[in-house]
Design an enzyme around this catalytic site. Structure first.
Site, PDB file in Angstrom:
ATOM      1  N   GLY A 134       0.824  -1.194   0.000  1.00 23.50           N
ATOM      2  CA  GLY A 134       0.000   0.000   0.000  1.00 23.50           C
ATOM      3  C   GLY A 134       0.864   1.250   0.000  1.00 23.50           C
ATOM      4  O   GLY A 134       2.051   1.216   0.339  1.00 23.50           O
ATOM      5  N   GLY A 165       0.333  -5.172   0.655  1.00 27.08           N
ATOM      6  CA  GLY A 165      -0.854  -5.122  -0.196  1.00 27.08           C
ATOM      7  C   GLY A 165      -0.684  -5.845  -1.511  1.00 27.08           C
ATOM      8  O   GLY A 165      -1.665  -6.289  -2.120  1.00 27.08           O
ATOM      9  N   GLU A 188       5.132  -5.770   7.794  1.00 32.78           N
ATOM     10  CA  GLU A 188       4.443  -4.730   8.556  1.00 32.78           C
ATOM     11  C   GLU A 188       5.045  -4.429   9.926  1.00 32.78           C
ATOM     12  O   GLU A 188       5.021  -3.275  10.381  1.00 32.78           O
ATOM     13  CB  GLU A 188       2.955  -5.091   8.709  1.00 32.78           C
ATOM     14  CG  GLU A 188       2.119  -4.867   7.477  1.00 32.78           C
ATOM     15  CD  GLU A 188       2.310  -5.919   6.403  1.00 32.78           C
ATOM     16  OE1 GLU A 188       1.799  -5.736   5.288  1.00 32.78           O
ATOM     17  OE2 GLU A 188       2.972  -6.943   6.676  1.00 32.78           O
ATOM     18  N   ASP A 191      -1.925  -7.417   7.196  1.00 32.95           N
ATOM     19  CA  ASP A 191      -3.350  -7.279   6.890  1.00 32.95           C
ATOM     20  C   ASP A 191      -3.599  -7.852   5.503  1.00 32.95           C
ATOM     21  O   ASP A 191      -2.911  -8.773   5.096  1.00 32.95           O
ATOM     22  CB  ASP A 191      -3.793  -5.820   7.024  1.00 32.95           C
ATOM     23  CG  ASP A 191      -3.165  -4.886   5.991  1.00 32.95           C
ATOM     24  OD1 ASP A 191      -2.076  -5.211   5.469  1.00 32.95           O
ATOM     25  OD2 ASP A 191      -3.760  -3.831   5.704  1.00 32.95           O
TER      26      ASP A 191
END
Length: 353
Positions: free
Chosen positions: A70, A118, A141, A149
């Protein structure tokens, strides 16, 4: 003087009966933005019921990778502005991840080059996941004070033994062979044959096209390390995991050092997320990740981690709390508390279809 329209950040085209999605931010290693996720969700939804589209291919522009994750600079700015854009982005992105996992047609992802965060979400949930000798993937992360996530906790909680726990806590970059071993990918194809494969997918059956270019994957390093990984990462106590790694010695000591550089809060919540995700389906895991993610948006470590890694680039984050022992069980449990009317209700949406 004529003006040039900016290039679209994600491109959609049909080649024969193949729908092709190309992430088109090569200078940013195709980092995913909110607009890209929304466009993909809309187009993939349309293609799912289009009889002229038999399969979908997702790939990245340029030669650096499919997707580096992301757009964390945009997330940092949103946190600084106390905005809600990141929460809105995740709500769309997680719906996209679930759509990919449940896609009614072959969904082929070229996981070439960098495929992080992502990028894993838009590839590893697909039905045909191709890695190459250039693949560097993972969920990094904890390095930026966050928790895996995009369904990463769901995927890694189902990896062999405790290898997914190892990958999640360390945030290590993994090669293609390790991605296959972990269950993040299926097939190894040399990178110089990807264009040949893409052309074959336009006209022929997916399985036949892949079989013609697939090669045996190299040996997985993680598979060879599984004995000490399984022994060290068992249980629910991150501090005890680090102590076991130091006791084992050898290369495990360096792994312990690595974990202790990560956000202590992120490490402990990541471990708890993995354990909880093992009993959830993907929709439930994504709902849990959304809950945790919003709590991290409100905390100090996510912003501090991005600052240290990509804003100031001093690589010296100041975590709060500063050690694993200072993170209480109550601190961890609070991250999983219900969000009330802010919940991401993917399960309810799916059941009402």
């Amino acid at each position: 003087m004529a003006t040039t329209e900016p290039a679209a950040e994600v491109l959609f085209e049909r080649r024969g009966r193949l729908g092709v999605v190309t992430l088109n931010r090569p200078r940013a290693v195709n980092a995913l933005t909110a607009g890209m996720a929304a466009a993909m969700l809309e187009t993939l939804t349309d293609w799912a019921t289009d009889d002229d589209v038999a399969a979908v291919l997702v790939r990245g522009a340029g030669d650096r990778g499919l997707c580096a994750g992301g757009d964390i600079v945009a997330i940092y700015r949103d946190m600084a502005d106390s905005g809600h854009a990141t929460a809105d982005f995740w709500a769309v992105e997680y719906r996209l991840n679930l759509l990919i996992a449940e896609y009614p047609k072959p969904y082929i992802a070229f996981m070439d080059g960098l495929v992080l965060g992502g990028g894993v979400g838009i590839s590893a949930h697909g039905s045909v996941r191709i890695v190459t000798e250039r693949t560097r993937t993972g969920m990094p992360e904890t390095t930026i004070g966050f928790v895996p996530d995009v369904g990463g906790t769901f995927l890694l909680s189902r990896s062999p033994g405790e290898t997914g726990t190892h990958a999640a806590l360390t945030g290590a970059h993994l090669n293609g062979a390790d991605a296959i071993f972990l269950g993040l990918a299926d097939t190894f194809v040399p990178s110089d044959r990807l264009d040949e494969l893409a052309a074959a997918l336009e006209t022929g059956p997916v399985a036949d096209a892949v079989a013609r270019v697939a090669e045996p994957a190299p040996a997985s390093v993680l598979a060879a390390q599984r004995e000490w990984i399984d022994a060290c990462y068992a249980g629910n106590d991150a501090g005890e995991i680090v102590r076991r790694l130091r006791t084992v010695g050898g290369e495990a000591v360096g792994v312990a050092d690595t974990i202790e550089t990560k956000s202590p809060m992120a490490v402990k919540v990541t471990l708890a997320s993995l354990r909880r995700a093992a009993g959830l389906d993907l929709a439930g895991a994504l709902e849990q990740e959304y809950r945790v993610g919003l709590r991290f948006l409100d905390g100090p470590d996510f912003r501090e981690g991005i600052r240290a890694q990509v804003i100031d680039k001093d690589r010296t984050p100041h975590w709060q709390p500063a050690s694993l022992d200072e993170v209480s069980d109550a601190d961890v449990d609070a991250c999983f508390a219900p969000l009330g009317d802010r919940e991401l209700e993917l399960t309810k949406e799916r059941d009402n279809v």
